[in-house]
Motif scaffolding. Structure first.
Motif, short mmCIF file in Angstrom:
data_model
loop_
_atom_site.label_atom_id
_atom_site.label_comp_id
_atom_site.label_asym_id
_atom_site.label_seq_id
_atom_site.Cartn_x
_atom_site.Cartn_y
_atom_site.Cartn_z
N SER A 16 33.04 72.48 28.44
CA SER A 16 33.97 72.98 27.70
C SER A 16 33.75 73.21 26.02
O SER A 16 33.31 71.93 25.52
CB SER A 16 35.42 72.08 27.71
OG SER A 16 35.67 71.80 28.84
N LEU A 96 41.98 59.12 27.66
CA LEU A 96 41.14 60.43 27.82
C LEU A 96 41.80 61.42 28.13
O LEU A 96 42.76 61.41 29.13
CB LEU A 96 39.99 60.05 29.02
CG LEU A 96 38.93 60.78 29.66
CD1 LEU A 96 38.05 61.22 28.60
CD2 LEU A 96 38.44 60.58 31.14
N ASN A 97 41.80 62.51 27.45
CA ASN A 97 42.49 63.79 27.66
C ASN A 97 43.74 63.59 27.56
O ASN A 97 44.49 64.27 28.43
CB ASN A 97 41.79 64.51 28.81
CG ASN A 97 40.49 65.00 28.58
OD1 ASN A 97 39.93 65.48 27.65
ND2 ASN A 97 39.82 65.12 29.84
N ALA A 109 34.38 61.73 32.91
CA ALA A 109 34.64 62.61 31.46
C ALA A 109 33.51 63.55 31.58
O ALA A 109 32.21 63.37 32.27
CB ALA A 109 34.34 61.64 30.42
N TYR A 110 33.76 64.88 31.29
CA TYR A 110 33.00 65.89 31.28
C TYR A 110 32.67 66.40 29.72
O TYR A 110 33.43 66.06 28.90
CB TYR A 110 33.51 66.95 31.93
CG TYR A 110 33.74 66.67 33.46
CD1 TYR A 110 32.39 66.79 34.50
CD2 TYR A 110 34.70 65.80 33.94
CE1 TYR A 110 32.54 66.48 35.88
CE2 TYR A 110 34.73 65.38 35.38
CZ TYR A 110 33.64 65.84 36.33
OH TYR A 110 33.72 65.38 37.69
N ASP A 113 35.27 66.67 27.04
CA ASP A 113 36.39 65.82 27.01
C ASP A 113 36.61 65.00 25.86
O ASP A 113 35.83 64.62 24.97
CB ASP A 113 36.34 64.86 28.03
CG ASP A 113 36.66 65.84 29.46
OD1 ASP A 113 36.97 67.04 29.39
OD2 ASP A 113 36.40 65.20 30.58
N THR A 125 34.51 62.88 21.53
CA THR A 125 34.24 63.96 22.07
C THR A 125 32.75 63.76 22.83
O THR A 125 31.78 63.14 22.03
CB THR A 125 34.34 65.46 21.52
OG1 THR A 125 34.03 66.36 22.62
CG2 THR A 125 33.09 65.65 20.46
N LYS A 243 41.58 73.69 31.02
CA LYS A 243 42.51 72.30 30.47
C LYS A 243 43.50 72.83 29.70
O LYS A 243 43.48 73.61 28.57
CB LYS A 243 41.37 71.44 29.60
CG LYS A 243 40.46 70.78 30.21
CD LYS A 243 39.74 69.88 29.21
CE LYS A 243 38.97 70.37 27.98
NZ LYS A 243 38.39 69.41 27.34
N ASN A 286 39.11 71.05 20.84
CA ASN A 286 38.34 70.42 21.95
C ASN A 286 38.47 71.22 23.53
O ASN A 286 38.40 70.54 24.49
CB ASN A 286 38.50 69.15 22.00
CG ASN A 286 37.83 68.35 21.02
OD1 ASN A 286 36.56 68.02 21.06
ND2 ASN A 286 38.55 68.22 19.83
N ARG A 360 43.15 67.11 34.27
CA ARG A 360 42.75 67.14 32.71
C ARG A 360 43.70 67.68 31.83
O ARG A 360 43.52 68.03 30.75
CB ARG A 360 41.12 67.83 32.71
CG ARG A 360 40.08 67.13 33.75
CD ARG A 360 38.87 67.93 33.48
NE ARG A 360 38.16 67.54 32.35
CZ ARG A 360 37.19 68.53 31.94
NH1 ARG A 360 36.89 69.35 32.61
NH2 ARG A 360 36.65 68.18 30.77
N SER A 361 44.96 68.21 32.61
CA SER A 361 46.04 68.74 31.85
C SER A 361 47.18 67.84 31.72
O SER A 361 47.29 66.78 32.27
CB SER A 361 46.40 70.32 32.63
OG SER A 361 45.22 71.04 32.51
#
Length: 600
Positions: A16, A96-97, A109-110, A113, A125, A243, A286, A360-361
């Motif tokens: 992202s 987280l997110n 986590a990616y 994120d 981040t 996201k 982000n 993640r949303s």
């Protein structure tokens, strides 16, 4: 050993970047290094290795906050999987997110994120670095050399054609040029889509392969769907993302200046919390796509002009000064929260083909089903639970505005008394066990139940189909005609079922007395569907059967106020409870029934 709660498949990850540009993992790349970087740039990025790394209050992070533990979170890089494992260890939760992490559970986590060591504070981040895989020489390499020789031959042929083209007459040159121009234009349109549209996805050719590059929208746009049941506003510079940070509007992002529940004028609004602009801009930076879902039934009722509401939306977007997309439901039906029509439209039509990652949303709204609170700070009861139930229906995390913007503790809420998923659990149709559905002898069955409880369907499918005369007040028009038809039916020696709501003793008495007068046994079948389930059934029928007429809530409330539980003392030979056991025409109907369809 860590217990991991997976946000998504470990074999799949995303990168992202700024403006939410999402790229899928390429086979030619592997994750090389992982870093965690403070959003404030107060200290250099911290490297995350394959061994456990603790982040918290320390000289390395320059954090002195006593609420942050020295080992607030544990991070561990998983290079083959392409993610970092995150575990919250501190006495206070990490985020987280936008999702609060449960203690002693592992999360993935990616790249891109957002991690908050404490809700709203000490934000970081994740930054990943990748490297190309080394590919050993194979037969394909040899084939590629062969392809190069073929390309050289093709190039020589092309030179000959160009030479021949130069020898053409002027007229032929002009014709050839026009044809070439058309071909070039066609190739350009194949790459970028129609030149007249503001396409948000370009297909870029590169050595036979293609990839999607997400492009910001070039201009603001308004659309309406399904006979203006849904309006959609897309601002300039919006980019699709996997996201999604989604919000209700009234009571969440904005509130009235006047202090009234409903605005006096179209300009009667202000930002609801001072933290709103900063929070949204951080999420946007982000990689989150900012989306608003709002119910505005006043538009369909003529109480609010859509032209004025458009102005309000555009003013809000200008005030926040960031790209966003707004979905406006104007009446009843599939688009109105808590139904998922607006969310489904976003995912299927309005995210440029980018699949939304639900884990993640999230969704934030004030219609959260919270009861009234008098101490320590007085708060009114939420007007409904539509926002929370929509998030439950969609399957994404939900937060109240106070928790999301001001890091307040999530308040208790009142769960709906009717859970549609529980209603579909397998159960016997008749109670008590052993009750007979029909009788070989002449009899009268008097139905009792809410509108929408399934009486008519049961009477037709289970009784009329087996020879019972179906006596229905909706079809005949009055209870007097029902009594008359029952009398003639009993005189002819036939069995009968009286399909009315029959809520109280007086409404049932006339049929019981007539059965006794004719020396015919009389049973009472009471539908097991509750007030809330019957209303749920009514909404479901409205959504799946256009011929079904809507039943006003007043009718349900009237039945509820009149209801008297049937008793054997009324003259019934038996009282049988009929449990609601639906049969669906399709899997889609069953899936719809399992959603929360009522706002509270």
């Amino acid at each position: 050993m860590l217990l991991f709660l997976r946000f998504r498949n470990a074999a799949k990850f995303s990168q992202s970047q700024y403006l939410g540009q999402i790229r899928s993992k390429m086979d030619s790349k592997t994750l090389k290094e992982c870093f965690i970087k403070p959003l404030t740039d107060r200290h250099p990025p911290i490297r995350i290795d394959t061994e456990r790394k603790f982040i918290g209050r320390s000289p390395e992070t320059q954090i002195q906050d006593p609420c942050c533990s020295r080992q607030q979170v544990c991070l561990k890089a998983n290079l083959p999987g392409g993610f970092v494992l995150v575990k919250s260890l501190g006495s206070n939760p990490s985020v987280l997110n936008g999702k609060q992490l449960e203690k002693d559970l592992g999360y993935e986590a990616y790249d891109g994120d957002i991690l908050e060591l404490l809700p709203g504070n000490h934000q970081y981040t994740f930054e990943f670095k990748f490297e190309e895989k080394k590919v050993k020489p194979t037969k394909e390499r040899k084939d590629s050399k062969k392809e190069e020789r073929v390309k050289k031959q093709d190039s020589k042929k092309e030179e000959k054609r160009e030479s021949h083209k130069r020898s053409l007459s002027k007229d032929e040159k002009r014709d050839e040029g026009e044809s070439g121009e058309k071909k070039s234009k066609k190739r350009r349109e194949e790459r970028t889509g129609s030149s007249s549209s503001s396409a948000s996805v370009e297909k870029v050719s590169n050595g036979g392969s293609s990839k999607k590059t997400l492009v910001p929208t070039k201009e603001c746009k308004w659309e309406d769907l399904d006979g203006k049941q849904l309006y959609i506003y897309t601002s300039k510079d919006l980019v699709a993302s996997e996201k999604v940070a989604s919000y209700d509007m009234d009571g969440t992002l904005i509130k009235t200046k006047s202090g009234n529940v409903f605005p006096k004028t179209i300009d009667d609004w202000q930002i609801a919390f001072p933290e709103v602009p900063g929070k949204l801009k951080t999420l946007h930076k982000n990689g989150f796509k900012i989306v608003i879902f709002t119910n505005q039934a006043g538009i369909s009722k003529g109480k609010l002009k859509i032209e004025e509401f458009r102005t309000k939306i555009e003013a809000l977007q200008a005030k926040l000064n960031l790209p966003m997309q707004v979905f406006i439901s104007t009446g009843k039906g599939k688009y109105r929260k808590p139904l998922t029509g607006m969310w489904d439209t976003l995912c299927q039509l309005k995210n440029d083909g980018v699949k939304v990652d639900k884990a993640r949303s999230f969704y934030v709204g004030d219609a959260a089903g919270r009861p009234e609170v008098k101490k320590p700070v007085k708060r009114k009861k939420d007007h409904s639970c539509a926002d929370r139930l929509m998030a439950l229906n969609v399957g994404i995390p939900f937060l109240t505005p106070e928790a999301h913007f001001q890091n307040a503790k999530e308040a208790d809420w009142v769960k709906p008394e009717f859970d549609p998923r529980v209603a579909l659990e397998k159960r016997q149709q008749l109670d008590p066990p052993g009750s007979k559905l029909t009788s070989s002898q002449q009899e009268v069955i008097v139905m009792v139940g809410f509108p929408g409880s399934g009486k008519s369907h049961f009477a037709r499918a289970q009784l009329e189909s087996k020879g019972y005369v179906h006596i229905n007040r909706d079809a005949l028009g009055s209870w007097q005609k029902c009594v008359s038809l029952l009398d003639s039916t009993l005189k002819s020696g036939k069995r009968a079922v009286v399909d009315n709501t029959n809520p109280d003793v007086d409404s049932r008495k006339r049929f019981v007395e007539l059965a006794k007068k004719r020396n015919v046994p009389c049973r009472c079948f009471v539908m097991g569907a509750t007030y809330k389930q019957s209303r749920h059934n009514n909404v479901f029928r409205e959504l799946t059967d256009r011929s079904h007429s809507s039943i006003n809530d007043m009718v349900f409330n009237m039945y509820k106020s009149k209801y008297q539980e049937p008793a054997l003392s009324e003259g019934f030979d038996e009282i049988v409870k009929v449990n609601f056991v639906p049969k669906f025409e399709s899997e889609a109907d069953e899936k719809l029934y399992k959603l929360y369809l009522l706002e509270s």
